[in-house]
Design a protein around this motif. Structure first.
Motif, PDB file in Angstrom:
ATOM      1  N   GLY A  94       0.283  -0.879  -0.148  1.00 18.45           N
ATOM      2  CA  GLY A  94       0.260   0.202   0.036  1.00 18.45           C
ATOM      3  C   GLY A  94       1.169   1.580   0.246  1.00 18.45           C
ATOM      4  N   ALA A  95       1.824   1.761   1.579  1.00 16.95           N
ATOM      5  CA  ALA A  95       2.808   2.649   1.335  1.00 16.95           C
ATOM      6  C   ALA A  95       3.322   2.745  -0.289  1.00 16.95           C
ATOM      7  CB  ALA A  95       3.235   2.924   2.450  1.00 16.95           C
ATOM      8  N   GLY A  96       3.777   1.189  -0.312  1.00 13.89           N
ATOM      9  CA  GLY A  96       4.981   1.774  -1.201  1.00 13.89           C
ATOM     10  C   GLY A  96       4.405   1.824  -3.136  1.00 13.89           C
ATOM     11  N   ALA A  97       3.722   1.958  -3.387  1.00 15.10           N
ATOM     12  CA  ALA A  97       3.089   2.069  -4.170  1.00 15.10           C
ATOM     13  C   ALA A  97       2.459   3.297  -4.147  1.00 15.10           C
ATOM     14  CB  ALA A  97       1.218   0.437  -4.913  1.00 15.10           C
ATOM     15  N   LEU A  98       2.011   3.635  -3.144  1.00 21.42           N
ATOM     16  CA  LEU A  98       1.130   5.686  -3.143  1.00 21.42           C
ATOM     17  C   LEU A  98       3.100   6.522  -2.828  1.00 21.42           C
ATOM     18  CD1 LEU A  98      -0.909   4.694  -0.414  1.00 21.42           C
ATOM     19  CD2 LEU A  98      -1.632   5.486  -2.483  1.00 21.42           C
ATOM     20  N   ALA A  99       4.027   5.406  -2.722  1.00 22.30           N
ATOM     21  CA  ALA A  99       4.676   6.271  -2.737  1.00 22.30           C
ATOM     22  C   ALA A  99       5.624   6.875  -4.049  1.00 22.30           C
ATOM     23  CB  ALA A  99       5.850   6.333  -1.797  1.00 22.30           C
ATOM     24  N   ARG A 100       5.223   5.388  -4.770  1.00 20.03           N
ATOM     25  CA  ARG A 100       6.198   5.397  -6.333  1.00 20.03           C
ATOM     26  C   ARG A 100       5.601   6.206  -7.236  1.00 20.03           C
ATOM     27  NH1 ARG A 100      10.585   2.366  -7.941  1.00 20.03           N
ATOM     28  NH2 ARG A 100       9.910   2.230 -10.275  1.00 20.03           N
ATOM     29  N   PHE A 101       4.234   6.256  -6.758  1.00 22.94           N
ATOM     30  CA  PHE A 101       2.899   6.377  -7.602  1.00 22.94           C
ATOM     31  C   PHE A 101       2.312   7.589  -8.013  1.00 22.94           C
ATOM     32  CE2 PHE A 101       4.275   1.673  -8.185  1.00 22.94           C
ATOM     33  CZ  PHE A 101       4.656   1.563  -9.756  1.00 22.94           C
ATOM     34  N   GLY A 102       2.012   7.757  -6.559  1.00 18.34           N
ATOM     35  CA  GLY A 102       0.946   8.745  -6.199  1.00 18.34           C
ATOM     36  C   GLY A 102       1.519  10.316  -5.975  1.00 18.34           C
ATOM     37  N   ALA A 103       0.128  10.854  -6.149  1.00 19.41           N
ATOM     38  CA  ALA A 103       1.173  12.261  -6.182  1.00 19.41           C
ATOM     39  C   ALA A 103       1.074  13.600  -4.210  1.00 19.41           C
ATOM     40  CB  ALA A 103      -1.382  13.177  -6.370  1.00 19.41           C
ATOM     41  N   ALA A 104       1.157  14.580  -4.496  1.00 15.49           N
ATOM     42  CA  ALA A 104       1.211  14.995  -3.345  1.00 15.49           C
ATOM     43  C   ALA A 104       0.321  14.405  -1.773  1.00 15.49           C
ATOM     44  CB  ALA A 104       1.192  16.319  -3.254  1.00 15.49           C
ATOM     45  N   ALA A 105      -1.479  14.125  -2.202  1.00 16.03           N
ATOM     46  CA  ALA A 105      -2.102  13.714  -0.993  1.00 16.03           C
ATOM     47  C   ALA A 105      -1.637  12.027  -0.441  1.00 16.03           C
ATOM     48  CB  ALA A 105      -3.477  13.664  -1.369  1.00 16.03           C
ATOM     49  N   HIS A 106      -0.881  11.150  -1.575  1.00 16.85           N
ATOM     50  CA  HIS A 106      -1.221  10.035  -1.944  1.00 16.85           C
ATOM     51  C   HIS A 106       0.155   9.774  -0.801  1.00 16.85           C
ATOM     52  CE1 HIS A 106      -3.227   8.936  -5.694  1.00 16.85           C
ATOM     53  NE2 HIS A 106      -4.323   8.923  -4.256  1.00 16.85           N
ATOM     54  N   GLN A 107       1.454  10.676  -1.030  1.00 15.54           N
ATOM     55  CA  GLN A 107       2.574  10.228  -0.233  1.00 15.54           C
ATOM     56  C   GLN A 107       2.593  11.016   0.717  1.00 15.54           C
ATOM     57  OE1 GLN A 107       5.875  10.741  -1.997  1.00 15.54           O
ATOM     58  NE2 GLN A 107       4.803   9.555  -3.829  1.00 15.54           N
ATOM     59  N   ASP A 108       1.091  11.774   1.429  1.00 14.70           N
ATOM     60  CA  ASP A 108       1.640  12.323   2.544  1.00 14.70           C
ATOM     61  C   ASP A 108       0.301  10.958   2.979  1.00 14.70           C
ATOM     62  OD1 ASP A 108       0.628  13.951   5.542  1.00 14.70           O
ATOM     63  OD2 ASP A 108      -1.367  13.444   4.820  1.00 14.70           O
ATOM     64  N   LEU A 109      -0.643   9.516   2.540  1.00 12.30           N
ATOM     65  CA  LEU A 109      -0.718   9.067   3.062  1.00 12.30           C
ATOM     66  C   LEU A 109      -0.164   7.896   3.391  1.00 12.30           C
ATOM     67  CD1 LEU A 109      -3.370   7.682   4.120  1.00 12.30           C
ATOM     68  CD2 LEU A 109      -3.870   7.090   1.504  1.00 12.30           C
ATOM     69  N   ALA A 110       1.069   7.448   1.963  1.00 15.32           N
ATOM     70  CA  ALA A 110       1.955   6.458   2.452  1.00 15.32           C
ATOM     71  C   ALA A 110       3.435   6.987   3.958  1.00 15.32           C
ATOM     72  CB  ALA A 110       2.548   6.876   1.654  1.00 15.32           C
ATOM     73  N   ALA A 111       3.557   7.894   4.536  1.00 14.08           N
ATOM     74  CA  ALA A 111       4.016   8.531   5.031  1.00 14.08           C
ATOM     75  C   ALA A 111       3.132   7.832   6.539  1.00 14.08           C
ATOM     76  CB  ALA A 111       4.528   9.612   5.003  1.00 14.08           C
TER      77      ALA A 111
END
Length: 364
Positions: A94-111
């Motif tokens: 989950g966090a790995g995919a969001l961090a690699r492919f996601g936008a800014a909001a996804h990056q925050d969720l990954a963190a």
């Protein structure tokens, strides 16, 4: 190929082992056996506090930018202790995919997932569909945004998840979406080791596109290869510890005036189990190394998952058979290793599915 463990691998393995060794006791496993949900918040919080969860995530989301080899080291320890923690689903995938492919909001969720403050999950298995790379769930874009329809099965920890990643078919191609579980119909399912898994029904359910539709196949392939490798690493840890348990039992259990490990048939079964575990260890390490080096790893990952299923079946049954009646006594810890191994054997496809995938790879 150099399979010598890195310092980071050894440190993470040792730290994860210390956390789990302290908290995941035989008594705790018995408690989880009868709990409504097999989830251990003490272990999850401890892994977050010690930095284990975030360690292998990119620096951009608070991680140490480590990779598959370090993730495998963590997963082996979690599998060895049967820790009820969604590290694979929430962090690696989950966090790995969001961090690699996601936008800014996804990056925050990954963190936040790496910090352990939220849990994520992925929904990869589907009803009547043995190919997770070809989802039957569909998505259409409307004036109000993307809408998904379909059924996902055995979705881990979705009852605790902030978001779930769902692959779906869009006009003949594949895309991946982030969906709020509260917008779907979620029904608990029962499985062999009591892991929290759920049936998820999507009916015109809102979803947020991850990346772009054109990148969907790449994203799903990234998720699937790490999911198969992660399950194989969990299985490796489970079988390694199960083999230790049965070897110790064979040295102390006496029958007809001698320890049962001294009987040829028992010794042969244990020797076969040892070879199976060594084979799985090599397959998992090779796949993780190839992935870490950004080399083609699909065939190696399918090989590892095949070994996890095939060897897992043999070793799990050997452990129970050598223990005899104790092996199926719920007061003894060994039955937990049997059920965990059976779960890992079939999760995201049994051995036959991965043999088909290897054959397809060789045919191209």
């Amino acid at each position: 190929m150099d399979f010598t463990p890195t310092e980071a691998q050894l440190d993470l393995s040792r730290l994860t082992g210390e956390v789990c060794g302290k908290l995941v006791t035989a008594d705790r496993l018995r408690e989880l056996d009868t709990a409504e949900e097999r989830f251990d918040p003490q272990v999850w919080n401890a892994l977050a506090e010690t930095g284990v969860l975030a360690a292998a995530l990119p620096e951009s989301v608070g991680g140490n930018d480590l990779g598959p080899l370090e993730q495998v080291a963590i997963l082996r320890e979690l599998g060895s202790h049967l820790a009820a923690a969604p590290y694979l689903w929430s962090v690696v995938l989950g966090a790995g995919a969001l961090a690699r492919f996601g936008a800014a909001a996804h990056q925050d969720l990954a963190a936040r997932a790496g910090a352990g403050s939220v849990i994520l999950t992925v929904a990869l298995a589907e009803e009547h569909n043995w190919e997770p790379a070809k989802p039957t769930t569909t998505a259409v874009e409307t004036a109000a945004g993307w809408r998904l329809t379909g059924v996902k099965t055995t979705v881990p920890y979705v009852n605790r998840a902030e978001r779930m990643l769902i692959p779906a078919t869009v006009s003949g191609t594949t895309a991946v979406f982030s969906v709020d579980p509260a917008a779907a119909k979620v029904t608990a399912q029962q499985n062999v080791d009591h892991s929290p898994e759920f049936w998820v029904e999507l009916a015109d359910t809102p979803g947020e596109l991850l990346g772009a539709v054109a990148a969907g196949t790449e994203i799903l392939d990234w998720i699937l290869t790490r999911a198969w490798l992660g399950i194989s690493a969990l299985q490796l840890g489970t079988l390694e510890r199960a083999l230790e348990l049965v070897a110790a039992y064979a040295k102390e259990r006496e029958q007809f005036g001698k320890t049962i490990g001294g009987f040829q048939a028992v010794a042969q079964r244990l020797a076969d189990a040892y070879i199976d575990v060594q084979g799985l260890r090599l397959a998992v390490t090779q796949a993780a190394w190839l992935m870490a080096e950004d080399l083609p790893a699909a065939e190696a990952v399918h090989t590892a998952k095949f070994w996890a299923a095939d060897a897992g079946h043999r070793v799990a049954h050997t452990v129970v058979h050598v223990h005899g009646g104790v092996g199926i006594d719920r007061d003894h810890i060994v039955h937990n290793y049997f059920t965990a191994a059976k779960h890992n054997e079939f999760a995201l496809g049994p051995g036959t599915d991965h043999l088909r995938a290897i054959g397809a790879q060789l045919a191209t």
